[in-house]
Write an enzyme that holds these catalytic residues in place. Structure first.
Site, PDB file in Angstrom:
ATOM      1  N   ILE A   3       4.707   2.431   7.872  1.00 54.52           N
ATOM      2  CA  ILE A   3       4.939   3.844   8.189  1.00 54.52           C
ATOM      3  C   ILE A   3       3.611   4.609   8.160  1.00 54.52           C
ATOM      4  O   ILE A   3       2.852   4.509   7.193  1.00 54.52           O
ATOM      5  CB  ILE A   3       5.938   4.444   7.182  1.00 54.52           C
ATOM      6  CG1 ILE A   3       7.306   3.781   7.373  1.00 54.52           C
ATOM      7  CG2 ILE A   3       6.048   5.951   7.328  1.00 54.52           C
ATOM      8  CD1 ILE A   3       8.231   3.938   6.210  1.00 54.52           C
TER       9      ILE A   3
ATOM     10  N   ASP B 188       5.636   2.588   2.543  1.00 59.53           N
ATOM     11  CA  ASP B 188       4.770   1.426   2.762  1.00 59.53           C
ATOM     12  C   ASP B 188       3.886   1.731   3.965  1.00 59.53           C
ATOM     13  O   ASP B 188       4.358   1.786   5.103  1.00 59.53           O
ATOM     14  CB  ASP B 188       5.673   0.199   3.018  1.00 59.53           C
ATOM     15  CG  ASP B 188       4.878  -1.091   3.175  1.00 59.53           C
ATOM     16  OD1 ASP B 188       3.677  -1.029   3.474  1.00 59.53           O
ATOM     17  OD2 ASP B 188       5.498  -2.166   3.004  1.00 59.53           O
ATOM     18  N   HIS B 189       2.602   1.917   3.691  1.00 60.20           N
ATOM     19  CA  HIS B 189       1.709   2.366   4.767  1.00 60.20           C
ATOM     20  C   HIS B 189       1.460   1.285   5.820  1.00 60.20           C
ATOM     21  O   HIS B 189       0.927   1.557   6.888  1.00 60.20           O
ATOM     22  CB  HIS B 189       0.379   2.828   4.146  1.00 60.20           C
ATOM     23  CG  HIS B 189      -0.315   3.876   4.957  1.00 60.20           C
ATOM     24  ND1 HIS B 189       0.132   4.330   6.184  1.00 60.20           N
ATOM     25  CD2 HIS B 189      -1.452   4.587   4.709  1.00 60.20           C
ATOM     26  CE1 HIS B 189      -0.685   5.231   6.658  1.00 60.20           C
ATOM     27  NE2 HIS B 189      -1.654   5.424   5.772  1.00 60.20           N
ATOM     28  N   ARG B 190       1.866   0.054   5.530  1.00 62.17           N
ATOM     29  CA  ARG B 190       1.746  -0.989   6.561  1.00 62.17           C
ATOM     30  C   ARG B 190       2.755  -0.756   7.676  1.00 62.17           C
ATOM     31  O   ARG B 190       2.572  -1.195   8.807  1.00 62.17           O
ATOM     32  CB  ARG B 190       2.026  -2.378   5.949  1.00 62.17           C
ATOM     33  CG  ARG B 190       1.023  -2.812   4.914  1.00 62.17           C
ATOM     34  CD  ARG B 190       1.471  -4.080   4.229  1.00 62.17           C
ATOM     35  NE  ARG B 190       2.777  -3.912   3.579  1.00 62.17           N
ATOM     36  CZ  ARG B 190       3.430  -4.863   2.942  1.00 62.17           C
ATOM     37  NH1 ARG B 190       2.918  -6.077   2.885  1.00 62.17           N
ATOM     38  NH2 ARG B 190       4.596  -4.632   2.361  1.00 62.17           N
TER      39      ARG B 190
ATOM     40  N   PRO C 185       0.846  -1.205   0.000  1.00 52.55           N
ATOM     41  CA  PRO C 185       0.000   0.000   0.000  1.00 52.55           C
ATOM     42  C   PRO C 185       0.882   1.256   0.000  1.00 52.55           C
ATOM     43  O   PRO C 185       1.480   1.604   1.024  1.00 52.55           O
ATOM     44  CB  PRO C 185      -0.821  -0.128   1.286  1.00 52.55           C
ATOM     45  CG  PRO C 185      -0.090  -1.105   2.135  1.00 52.55           C
ATOM     46  CD  PRO C 185       0.815  -1.931   1.275  1.00 52.55           C
TER      47      PRO C 185
END
Ligand code: CAO
Length: 448
Positions: free
Chosen positions: A424, A420-422, A244
């Site tokens: 950060i 990477d929104h998982r 993501p």
């Protein structure tokens, strides 16, 4: 007594001077018929050359990095007949089974002689070389067609599959023997990406790309993708659909940095060192990574733990005629701007000349992709997994910036941070990029 025979590169299609990427055996090894001996890689595929019969390796005549063609001498193999291999598998390549001397020729040299043999000058060669040892050229085609107890793949293919996150046990080998090739792995990835998933599956539902005959609309030309383009296409696709991504933008005021850079540039020009903004960016990025360790990390295979790295190796995207490559500068935290500028010129120059080793492209913690030398205002780079963030850099330009009650012309550098929104959060990304911009705005910090 067992005979020693020469094993030659079999018919590999129209390829010449193919790269030996791996030697899978060593002198003294006992091999079974069909065991892989060496792995060859063309720009289209990687393939193993199988042993034509069971025996003991007496001497290896090639090494990784050599270039070979059909008929090149691979090794000397001592053994009897090939009980596991149908006679046809060997006799099917009768023109390449030559009574031959054991010449200590280079792979290419020997190959050239044998190339002639397989192109119809076999009898001539047989006459000129004393018959001390048999020469056997295994047939990839025959090998693919004969019986194989279990599916298998060469180490190179296993490595390739690992890089793409593919479980090889799920890949059906395209041949009757179940041998998994690079094409099989690529097809598996394509099929997996294109396959619609069930409703319970939270994965993407991607419909297959329609096959269109563009020639119906006008003249076309088909140009195959380069080897590098194919590999990066698979990686980029995987990273794009499985991570993501969010991209955070910021502009750094590099007015003062630019003055300092030009001054350094003049001082070092005589030594042939060119100092571009990228050297400063490398330093500034390392400072930001030290400040925000989650950006210098990777998710482990389970996806449940973050591996925080205590080293600072930074990848730099380099545009080459064959496609994008990402060589890695090591221990950037221990190097100054001039040293980094030197290393950058060296590694990007060698990347363009295809002189970068695989090792030099491994171990990166974070990537910088700079299009600043070309132009553009911003872009959204794709994360170079297993890294968790990448910095895109666009071309700096002078802009009016409101400061101390008035507009001043300032040189502003556009930055694009994809993360990477998982791993950060948006707030952390904003803090990271603002920290980075401040570090670039204050060259005294970088000089520390
Ligand atoms: N703003 C303004 N000028 C810039 C700049 C920036 N952000 N970055 C570089 N420049 C200038 C340099 O100072 C240099 O100017 P001079 O020739 O006047 O000295 C000129 O642009 C050319 O720089 P360069 O591109 O040769 O060198 P670099 O160190 O900036 O970059 C490299 C090296 C290897 C990263 C670059 O050549 C390259 O290949 N970039 C493409 C990367 C890419 O394709 N990314 C896209 C991947 S998709 O995510």
């Amino acid at each position: 007594m067992a005979e020693t025979k020469q094993v030659l590169v079999p018919d590999i299609g129209n390829f010449e001077d193919v790269n030996v990427i791996e030697v899978l055996v060593k002198a003294g090894d006992t091999v079974n018929a069909e065991d892989g001996l060496i792995t060859l890689e063309t720009d289209k595929a990687a393939m193993d050359v199988p042993s034509p019969f069971a025996g003991v390796i007496k001497e290896i005549k090639v090494k990784a990095g050599d270039r070979v063609s059909q008929g090149s001498l691979i090794l000397l193999l001592e053994g009897g007949t090939a009980p596991d291999v149908p006679t046809a598998a060997i006799s099917g390549v009768a023109p390449q089974i030559l009574k031959n001397n054991d010449e200590a020729a280079s792979p290419v040299g020997a190959g050239q002689a044998r190339d002639q043999a397989v192109r119809g000058h076999g009898p001539l060669l047989q006459k000129t070389l004393p018959p001390l040892q048999d020469t056997v050229q295994p047939s990839l085609q025959n090998m693919e067609a004969s019986q194989q107890p279990k599916a298998h793949a060469s180490p190179a293919i296993r490595r390739f599959a690992r890089e793409l996150g593919v479980d090889l046990t799920q890949v059906k080998g395209g041949s009757a023997k179940g041998r998994v090739t690079k094409d099989d792995v690529q097809s598996f990835v394509k099929a997996a990406l294109a396959q619609p998933r069930g409703a319970a599956d939270s994965s993407l539902q991607i419909s297959a790309m329609p096959e269109i005959d563009f020639a119906q609309f006008g003249p076309v030309e088909t140009k195959p993708l380069s080897h590098i383009q194919k590999i990066s296409a698979a990686n980029l696709h995987r990273n794009w659909v499985s991570i993501p991504h969010i991209t955070q933008f910021e502009e750094a005021d590099i007015t003062e940095m630019e003055v300092f850079r030009k001054q350094l540039g003049t001082e070092y020009a005589a030594q042939g060192i060119k100092i571009t903004p990228l050297a400063f960016l490398l330093r500034a990025v390392v400072e930001a990574l030290q400040q925000f360790p989650a950006f210098n990390a990777s998710l482990d295979a389970s996806g449940e733990n973050l591996i925080l790295k205590k080293y600072f190796h930074i990848g730099v995207a380099v545009d080459t005629p064959d496609g994008l490559v990402v060589p890695v500068l090591r221990d950037v935290n221990q190097k100054g701007i001039v040293q980094l500028a030197k290393e950058l010129a060296d590694i990007s120059g060698r990347a363009r000349e295809k002189k970068i080793s695989a090792t030099e492209m491994q171990g990166g913690c974070f990537t910088i992709s700079s299009l600043g030398g070309i132009g553009g205002t911003a872009f959204t780079p794709i994360i170079n997994a297993p890294e968790v963030a990448i910095l895109g850099v666009s071309r700096a330009g002078v802009k009016p910036v409101h400061q101390y009650g008035e507009f001043a012309p300032r040189l502003m550098l556009p930055l694009s941070l994809s993360y990477d929104h998982r791993v950060i959060d948006g707030a952390a990304a904003a803090r990271f990029i603002i920290y980075l911009a401040k570090a670039l705005a204050d060259v005294r910090r970088l000089a520390l």
